[in-house]
Scaffold this motif. Structure first.
Motif, PDB file in Angstrom:
ATOM      1  N   ARG A 160      15.087   6.140  19.069  1.00 46.37           N
ATOM      2  CA  ARG A 160      16.428   6.450  17.952  1.00 46.37           C
ATOM      3  C   ARG A 160      15.641   6.585  16.907  1.00 46.37           C
ATOM      4  O   ARG A 160      15.860   7.073  16.021  1.00 46.37           O
ATOM      5  N   GLN A 161      14.134   6.562  16.962  1.00 47.86           N
ATOM      6  CA  GLN A 161      13.115   6.872  15.468  1.00 47.86           C
ATOM      7  C   GLN A 161      12.861   8.507  15.501  1.00 47.86           C
ATOM      8  O   GLN A 161      13.217   8.642  14.630  1.00 47.86           O
ATOM      9  N   TRP A 162      12.360   8.763  16.726  1.00 48.91           N
ATOM     10  CA  TRP A 162      11.937  10.408  16.821  1.00 48.91           C
ATOM     11  C   TRP A 162      13.995  10.780  16.486  1.00 48.91           C
ATOM     12  O   TRP A 162      13.829  11.726  15.755  1.00 48.91           O
ATOM     13  N   SER A 163      15.222  10.307  16.803  1.00 44.79           N
ATOM     14  CA  SER A 163      16.071  10.896  16.735  1.00 44.79           C
ATOM     15  C   SER A 163      16.376  11.304  15.270  1.00 44.79           C
ATOM     16  O   SER A 163      16.902  12.517  14.294  1.00 44.79           O
ATOM     17  N   GLU A 164      16.352   9.819  14.441  1.00 44.34           N
ATOM     18  CA  GLU A 164      16.608   9.412  13.189  1.00 44.34           C
ATOM     19  C   GLU A 164      15.921  10.763  12.198  1.00 44.34           C
ATOM     20  O   GLU A 164      15.779  11.208  11.518  1.00 44.34           O
TER      21      GLU A 164
ATOM     22  N   GLY B  48      10.033  -5.627  31.599  1.00 49.15           N
ATOM     23  CA  GLY B  48      10.516  -4.557  31.889  1.00 49.15           C
ATOM     24  C   GLY B  48      11.276  -4.558  31.431  1.00 49.15           C
ATOM     25  O   GLY B  48      11.191  -3.196  30.738  1.00 49.15           O
ATOM     26  N   ALA B  49      12.266  -5.522  30.584  1.00 44.64           N
ATOM     27  CA  ALA B  49      13.582  -5.117  29.043  1.00 44.64           C
ATOM     28  C   ALA B  49      12.863  -4.914  27.573  1.00 44.64           C
ATOM     29  O   ALA B  49      13.478  -3.818  26.919  1.00 44.64           O
ATOM     30  N   THR B  50      11.906  -5.379  27.607  1.00 48.76           N
ATOM     31  CA  THR B  50      11.068  -5.321  26.363  1.00 48.76           C
ATOM     32  C   THR B  50      10.113  -3.913  26.299  1.00 48.76           C
ATOM     33  O   THR B  50      10.436  -3.417  25.088  1.00 48.76           O
ATOM     34  N   ARG B  51       9.478  -3.461  27.506  1.00 43.89           N
ATOM     35  CA  ARG B  51       9.745  -1.894  27.462  1.00 43.89           C
ATOM     36  C   ARG B  51      10.569  -1.130  27.561  1.00 43.89           C
ATOM     37  O   ARG B  51      10.064   0.322  26.749  1.00 43.89           O
ATOM     38  N   ILE B  52      11.680  -1.354  27.955  1.00 43.94           N
ATOM     39  CA  ILE B  52      12.917  -0.432  27.840  1.00 43.94           C
ATOM     40  C   ILE B  52      13.081  -0.505  26.099  1.00 43.94           C
ATOM     41  O   ILE B  52      13.875   0.284  26.090  1.00 43.94           O
TER      42      ILE B  52
ATOM     43  N   THR C 240      10.896   1.547  24.276  1.00 44.55           N
ATOM     44  CA  THR C 240      11.047   2.769  24.969  1.00 44.55           C
ATOM     45  C   THR C 240      12.369   3.715  23.591  1.00 44.55           C
ATOM     46  O   THR C 240      12.412   4.542  23.035  1.00 44.55           O
ATOM     47  N   LEU C 241      13.655   2.368  23.707  1.00 45.61           N
ATOM     48  CA  LEU C 241      14.884   3.139  23.044  1.00 45.61           C
ATOM     49  C   LEU C 241      14.344   2.898  22.110  1.00 45.61           C
ATOM     50  O   LEU C 241      15.350   3.583  20.921  1.00 45.61           O
TER      51      LEU C 241
END
Length: 77
Positions: A36-40, A24-28, A31-32
């Motif tokens: 971040r890539q989309w925002s940049e 679950g941590a890896t999936r999160i 996703t984050l």
């Protein structure tokens, strides 16, 4: 776990681990990273669209190429 939950887990390829499970941590984290890539990418394209002809010439990009890149949606590389 009922049949519907099992079906959803299988379809979404989720791992039915406990809260805090590494999967679950890896999936999160992934996703984050994507967000971040989309925002940049969106920020860079907005800035590219605002560059002056002189600035575009300095970096070696034509106005047309800059317009094409700036018009792309944020999710498209």
């Amino acid at each position: 776990m009922n049949a519907m939950t099992q079906t959803l887990l299988h379809r979404e390829r989720l791992h039915p681990g406990p809260i805090g499970h590494p999967a679950g941590a890896t999936r999160i984290a992934r996703t984050l990273k994507i967000i971040r890539q989309w925002s940049e990418r969106a920020t860079q394209r907005r800035h590219l669209a605002r560059l002056t002809p002189e600035a575009l010439e300095d970096i070696g990009i034509s106005r047309e190429a800059a317009a094409v890149e700036a018009a792309k949606p944020f999710w498209r590389p």
